[in-house]
Design an enzyme around this catalytic site. Structure first.
Site, mmCIF file in Angstrom:
data_model
loop_
_atom_site.group_PDB
_atom_site.id
_atom_site.type_symbol
_atom_site.label_atom_id
_atom_site.label_comp_id
_atom_site.label_asym_id
_atom_site.label_seq_id
_atom_site.Cartn_x
_atom_site.Cartn_y
_atom_site.Cartn_z
ATOM 1 N N GLU A 37 0.820 -1.212 0.000
ATOM 2 C CA GLU A 37 0.000 0.000 0.000
ATOM 3 C C GLU A 37 0.853 1.261 0.000
ATOM 4 O O GLU A 37 0.567 2.224 -0.716
ATOM 5 C CB GLU A 37 -0.942 -0.002 1.204
ATOM 6 N N HIS A 86 -10.847 -5.812 8.785
ATOM 7 C CA HIS A 86 -11.428 -5.419 7.492
ATOM 8 C C HIS A 86 -12.710 -4.606 7.648
ATOM 9 O O HIS A 86 -13.392 -4.356 6.661
ATOM 10 C CB HIS A 86 -11.773 -6.655 6.653
#
Length: 328
Positions: free
Chosen positions: A62, A131
């Site tokens: 990321e 998540h």
């Protein structure tokens, strides 16, 4: 799309498709956005339609690909970067907060970072604590960033173009419970200026302020309350930074009561910021202390019943609003 209807997922895809078609500088990149079809299948088919130069799969890094997006934006491109979930964005938070958000200030206004970062947020899919969180409040804390939370099909379809036209970094948070929502094809005029909060339901007795995945719950709660003779105004923030405080203040000065529904944790929440601003600017108009309904201060659980218990639900919104109104 199915005839004259569209899903939230398809609306986001159409927005990306339109952006790539209309501007040679726009490209999409992120983990699995190409061959796999992207997070929640939002970008399915775009690789086959536009090729690898415009739709780029990246490594699981990321910080690396968000940093590449910043570099591309500085070089004149208009990248759309997909970070799968807000939890994963923390791995890129240095790039987002220390670089994208600061370069205009640190360069003496010589350069901006016209970058759009999309990510899924929120609970409700039983994806557990790594998540499912709602951390958009953290980014809404940072000067130099603009933070959007499209809750409707029209905003899902048309906010992206406004974000790409902005000269500075814009983060778009898409709640996971909205991707399967469907409705009539929206029109561009249904999505006004991205900086403006909208009154989604007019009312006279209480201002119910919310955004993103909590908007459908707030609208449902308002319907239930209307059945009890209680008239609630629902405001969709749409933009979490900068906040359209004038729309909030105007509503509160009319209704004299405020309830904020925010899926983030209560401590340090955006809801707390809104309550503070209303207390500062509307104190003499209030007939009751501002209230907030947030998620329980725990990591979002995996079991469905605990996930539901940890996050604001329609029944809780109804109960909180009714308690404020029936205590008059």
């Amino acid at each position: 799309m199915n005839g004259d209807s569209i899903s939230y997922r398809e609306a986001v895809r159409e927005a990306i498709r339109e952006a790539i078609r209309n501007d040679d500088r726009v490209f999409l990149m992120g983990e699995d956005v190409g061959h796999y079809g992207g997070c929640y299948a939002v970008t399915k088919g775009l690789l086959q339609e536009f090729g690898e130069a415009r739709v780029r799969d990246t490594p699981l890094s990321e910080s690396g690909f968000v940093g590449a997006g910043i570099g591309a934006a500085l070089g004149g491109m208009r990248p759309i970067v997909e970070v799968m979930t807000v939890n994963f964005s923390l791995l890129a938070s240095d790039q987002i907060v220390n670089n994208a958000a600061t370069l205009r200030h640190m360069s003496g206004n010589q350069v901006g970072v016209p970058l759009v970062i999309r990510m899924a947020t929120g609970a409700g899919k039983q994806l557990a604590a790594q998540h499912s969180h709602s951390l958009e409040n953290w980014y809404a804390h940072v000067p130099g960033l603009k933070v959007l939370a499209p809750a409707t099909l029209a905003d899902a379809r048309y906010l992206l173009a406004q974000a790409l036209a902005d000269p500075d970094p814009v983060l778009i948070f898409e709640h996971v419970l909205l991707y399967n929502e469907t409705g009539p094809l929206p029109k561009a005029e249904d999505c006004p200026d991205m900086h403006k909060a909208l009154v989604r339901r007019p009312g006279s007795q209480l201002s119910l302020v919310t955004y993103g995945g909590s908007l459908p719950k707030a609208m449902q709660a308002a319907e239930i309350l209307a059945g009890r003779g209680l008239d609630v105004e629902v405001i969709d923030l749409r933009c979490l930074r900068p906040l359209d405080t004038q729309t909030i203040f105007t509503s509160v000065k009319k209704t004299k009561r405020l309830l904020v529904v925010d899926e983030g944790w209560r401590t340090g929440s955006l809801a707390g910021e809104i309550c503070a601003q209303v207390a500062e600017h509307c104190f003499w108009s209030l007939d009751a202390p501002p209230q907030r309904l947030c998620s329980q201060e725990v990591p979002i659980p995996y079991p469905k019943h605990l996930e539901l218990a940890a996050t604001p639900q329609v029944e809780q919104i109804v109960a909180a609003a009714a308690a404020m109104l029936e205590a008059r």
